[in-house]
Design a protein around this motif. Structure first.
Motif, PDB file in Angstrom:
ATOM      1  N   PRO A  88       8.899  12.235  -2.997  1.00 23.58           N
ATOM      2  CA  PRO A  88       8.713  12.883  -1.643  1.00 23.58           C
ATOM      3  C   PRO A  88       7.217  10.755  -1.543  1.00 23.58           C
ATOM      4  N   LEU A  89       7.618  10.757  -2.719  1.00 21.09           N
ATOM      5  CA  LEU A  89       6.815   9.287  -3.186  1.00 21.09           C
ATOM      6  C   LEU A  89       7.675   7.949  -2.909  1.00 21.09           C
ATOM      7  N   GLY A  90       9.006   8.719  -3.507  1.00 21.73           N
ATOM      8  CA  GLY A  90       9.621   7.551  -2.822  1.00 21.73           C
ATOM      9  C   GLY A  90      10.218   7.007  -1.528  1.00 21.73           C
ATOM     10  N   ALA A  91       9.918   8.141  -1.085  1.00 18.92           N
ATOM     11  CA  ALA A  91      10.161   8.215   0.679  1.00 18.92           C
ATOM     12  C   ALA A  91       9.604   7.321   1.286  1.00 18.92           C
ATOM     13  N   THR A  92       8.071   7.255   0.923  1.00 18.81           N
ATOM     14  CA  THR A  92       6.977   6.669   1.145  1.00 18.81           C
ATOM     15  C   THR A  92       7.360   5.131   1.676  1.00 18.81           C
ATOM     16  N   LEU A  93       8.159   4.554   0.832  1.00 24.34           N
ATOM     17  CA  LEU A  93       8.834   3.076   0.679  1.00 24.34           C
ATOM     18  C   LEU A  93      10.383   3.222   1.213  1.00 24.34           C
ATOM     19  N   ILE A  94      10.077   4.038   2.198  1.00 21.49           N
ATOM     20  CA  ILE A  94      12.015   3.068   3.414  1.00 21.49           C
ATOM     21  C   ILE A  94      10.742   3.082   4.278  1.00 21.49           C
ATOM     22  N   ASP A  95       9.871   3.118   4.555  1.00 25.67           N
ATOM     23  CA  ASP A  95       9.723   2.666   5.738  1.00 25.67           C
ATOM     24  C   ASP A  95       8.730   0.540   5.702  1.00 25.67           C
ATOM     25  N   PRO A  96       7.969   0.635   4.398  1.00 20.80           N
ATOM     26  CA  PRO A  96       7.952  -1.321   3.962  1.00 20.80           C
ATOM     27  C   PRO A  96       9.228  -1.566   3.311  1.00 20.80           C
ATOM     28  N   ILE A  97      10.464  -1.136   3.390  1.00 23.24           N
ATOM     29  CA  ILE A  97      11.655  -1.396   2.938  1.00 23.24           C
ATOM     30  C   ILE A  97      12.162  -1.593   4.121  1.00 23.24           C
TER      31      ILE A  97
END
Length: 126
Positions: A88-97
């Motif tokens: 879930p923490l890693g998934a939070t980076l997808i929008d910024p990517i």
């Protein structure tokens, strides 16, 4: 005076700087994006990304796992099967990517044009 003070997010011992250094690695963002659609096996990820060696991918996945961004799941099967997925923490980076990707699409040509342009002389103060 630089304007930076105690607690600034980019000082050496701050979590913000650690996060930026982690995602600034050459392969981190590409690997995270490769995992953004669900669990993927190591070999599939190598093919999906392209240009990354198995060794470097393994090192990147281990680092992302150690930082809590990726989960490794080994299945008790013959032959063995291992999949990687975002936490879930890693998934939070997808929008910024995605935002960075859109910026690159919009401004990539301008960046390439700047590289091709004749460099401006740098003024040196004596």
């Amino acid at each position: 005076m630089s304007g930076f003070g105690a607690g600034d997010p980019f000082l050496a011992d701050c979590p913000g700087r650690l996060a930026v250094e982690l995602i600034a690695d050459k392969w981190t963002v590409v690997v995270l994006y490769g995992l953004s659609r669900g669990p993927v096996r190591h070999g599939e990820l190598v093919g999906l990304i392209g240009g990354i060696s198995r060794k470097v991918l393994t090192q990147t996945l281990r680092r992302l796992q150690a930082h809590g961004l990726v989960r490794r799941h080994a299945y008790a099967e013959v032959p063995p099967r291992v999949e990687y997925e975002l936490t879930p923490l890693g998934a939070t980076l997808i929008d910024p990517i995605h935002m960075l990707t859109e910026w690159a699409r919009e401004h990539g040509d301008a960046v390439l044009d700047a590289l091709d342009a004749e460099p401006e002389p740098v003024a040196h103060g004596d």
